[in-house]
Write an enzyme that holds these catalytic residues in place. Structure first.
Site, PDB file in Angstrom:
ATOM      1  N   GLU A  98       0.839  -1.102   0.031  1.00  0.00           N
ATOM      2  CA  GLU A  98       0.142   0.104   0.162  1.00  0.00           C
ATOM      3  C   GLU A  98       0.837   1.276  -0.031  1.00  0.00           C
ATOM      4  OE1 GLU A  98      -2.318   1.709  -0.770  1.00  0.00           O
ATOM      5  OE2 GLU A  98      -3.878   1.291   0.875  1.00  0.00           O
ATOM      6  N   ASP A  99       0.275   2.390  -0.580  1.00  0.00           N
ATOM      7  CA  ASP A  99       1.355   3.523  -0.702  1.00  0.00           C
ATOM      8  C   ASP A  99       1.305   4.256   0.792  1.00  0.00           C
ATOM      9  OD1 ASP A  99      -1.654   4.148  -0.775  1.00  0.00           O
ATOM     10  OD2 ASP A  99      -1.239   5.378  -2.707  1.00  0.00           O
ATOM     11  N   ASP A 102      -3.955   5.976   6.161  1.00  0.00           N
ATOM     12  CA  ASP A 102      -4.554   7.125   6.682  1.00  0.00           C
ATOM     13  C   ASP A 102      -5.751   6.685   7.555  1.00  0.00           C
ATOM     14  OD1 ASP A 102      -5.175  10.161   6.184  1.00  0.00           O
ATOM     15  OD2 ASP A 102      -7.099   9.372   5.552  1.00  0.00           O
ATOM     16  N   PHE A 151      -1.193  16.503   3.337  1.00  0.00           N
ATOM     17  CA  PHE A 151      -1.646  15.574   2.077  1.00  0.00           C
ATOM     18  C   PHE A 151      -0.542  15.601   1.213  1.00  0.00           C
ATOM     19  CE2 PHE A 151      -3.691  14.726  -1.988  1.00  0.00           C
ATOM     20  CZ  PHE A 151      -4.420  13.634  -1.732  1.00  0.00           C
ATOM     21  N   ARG A 164       0.803  11.706  -9.950  1.00  0.00           N
ATOM     22  CA  ARG A 164       1.286  10.234  -9.621  1.00  0.00           C
ATOM     23  C   ARG A 164       2.779  10.042 -10.017  1.00  0.00           C
ATOM     24  NH1 ARG A 164      -2.646   7.017  -7.492  1.00  0.00           N
ATOM     25  NH2 ARG A 164      -4.691   7.442  -8.621  1.00  0.00           N
TER      26      ARG A 164
HETATM   27  P1  IMP Z   1      -7.679   4.732   4.511  1.00  0.00           P
HETATM   28  O1  IMP Z   1      -8.361   3.564   4.096  1.00  0.00           O
HETATM   29  O2  IMP Z   1      -8.207   6.032   5.129  1.00  0.00           O
HETATM   30  O3  IMP Z   1      -6.260   4.598   5.377  1.00  0.00           O
HETATM   31  O4  IMP Z   1      -7.412   5.466   3.041  1.00  0.00           O
HETATM   32  C1  IMP Z   1      -5.947   5.336   2.559  1.00  0.00           C
HETATM   33  C2  IMP Z   1      -6.121   5.737   0.935  1.00  0.00           C
HETATM   34  O5  IMP Z   1      -6.333   7.068   0.835  1.00  0.00           O
HETATM   35  C3  IMP Z   1      -4.633   5.553   0.378  1.00  0.00           C
HETATM   36  O6  IMP Z   1      -4.537   4.525  -0.262  1.00  0.00           O
HETATM   37  C4  IMP Z   1      -4.451   6.687  -0.653  1.00  0.00           C
HETATM   38  O7  IMP Z   1      -5.209   6.416  -1.833  1.00  0.00           O
HETATM   39  C5  IMP Z   1      -5.517   7.895   0.197  1.00  0.00           C
HETATM   40  N1  IMP Z   1      -4.721   8.697   0.842  1.00  0.00           N
HETATM   41  C6  IMP Z   1      -4.574   9.152   1.971  1.00  0.00           C
HETATM   42  N2  IMP Z   1      -3.917  10.010   2.147  1.00  0.00           N
HETATM   43  C7  IMP Z   1      -3.291  10.630   1.228  1.00  0.00           C
HETATM   44  C8  IMP Z   1      -2.351  11.444   0.797  1.00  0.00           C
HETATM   45  O8  IMP Z   1      -1.775  12.299   1.363  1.00  0.00           O
HETATM   46  N3  IMP Z   1      -2.155  11.848  -0.377  1.00  0.00           N
HETATM   47  C9  IMP Z   1      -2.615  10.960  -1.334  1.00  0.00           C
HETATM   48  N4  IMP Z   1      -3.661   9.922  -1.216  1.00  0.00           N
HETATM   49  C10 IMP Z   1      -3.932   9.772  -0.003  1.00  0.00           C
HETATM   50 MG    MG Z   2      -5.642   7.558  -3.912  1.00  0.00          MG
END
Ligand code: IMP
Ligand code: MG
Length: 178
Positions: A98-99, A102, A151, A164
């Site tokens: 995963e990138d 959050d 962000f 990206r």
């Molecule tokens: P979560 O389910 O809330 O943990 O969402 C995670 C996803 O939100 C990641 O896979 C990203 O696609 C997106 N995301 C969360 N923070 C960022 C950020 O700072 N930049 C870009 N994408 C983000």
């Molecule tokens: Mg995204």
């Protein structure tokens, strides 16, 4: 595109060093066990390309795209899989790539979903994590760097599908959001 960036958070060199460190841990923990890399589309594409070339075991690549329903709705806690893995993962060691973590909602549901398919093990490698934003209780075994609640874009991460392809990770200028 570059002119929209206020500040570079991680340079290409720093990202390379972070990836070295994660790969070292994964190589140490898995040894020669084969793994299936479950790549969470699309943000982790570039991180994945760099990470798996540092791994010594046999890695099968597979892709998954998922989203969790927002909190506060009846269906929260349900995962929607837009694109599923092609491999049968029963009995296999699965490494979710995963990138950024959050709230952790998507990963919590995804990890459970893959465990329920009978994987021998399911672990997560994430390049970045925002611990202050965590809502869901999910163990992320490999984390590159923890960052504040900002962000970020680049190196696979997007804002509305843009940025990206930046080679570094940066913070956008506030006027970009306007
Ligand atoms: P979560 O389910 O809330 O943990 O969402 C995670 C996803 O939100 C990641 O896979 C990203 O696609 C997106 N995301 C969360 N923070 C960022 C950020 O700072 N930049 C870009 N994408 C983000
Ligand atoms: Mg995204």
């Amino acid at each position: 595109m570059h002119s929209d960036i206020k500040e570079i958070m991680f340079s290409e060199k720093q990202l390379s060093d972070i990836t070295d460190r994660i790969a070292e841990q994964i190589n140490r923990d898995y040894g020669s066990s084969d793994i299936i890399a479950a790549v969470v589309l699309k943000g982790s594409l570039i991180f994945t390309a760099d990470l798996i070339r540092r791994l010594n075991m046999c890695v099968r690549l597979d892709f998954i795209q998922a989203s969790s329903y927002g909190a506060g709705t009846q269906s929260s806690g349900v995962i929607r899989i837009k694109k599923d893995l092609e491999n049968d993962i029963a009995g296999k060691h699965v490494l979710i790539i995963e990138d950024i973590v959050d709230s952790g909602r998507t990963l919590a549901l995804l990890k459970k979903n893959l465990k329920d398919r009978g994987a021998a093990s399911v672990r997560i490698a994430a390049l970045l994590s925002k611990p202050s934003r965590r809502v869901a209780d999910v163990e992320v075994e490999y984390i590159g760097e923890e960052i504040p609640d900002e962000f970020v874009v680049g190196y696979g991460l997007d804002l509305a599908e843009r940025y990206r392809n930046l080679p570094y990770i940066g913070i956008l200028k506030p006027e970009v959001y306007l």
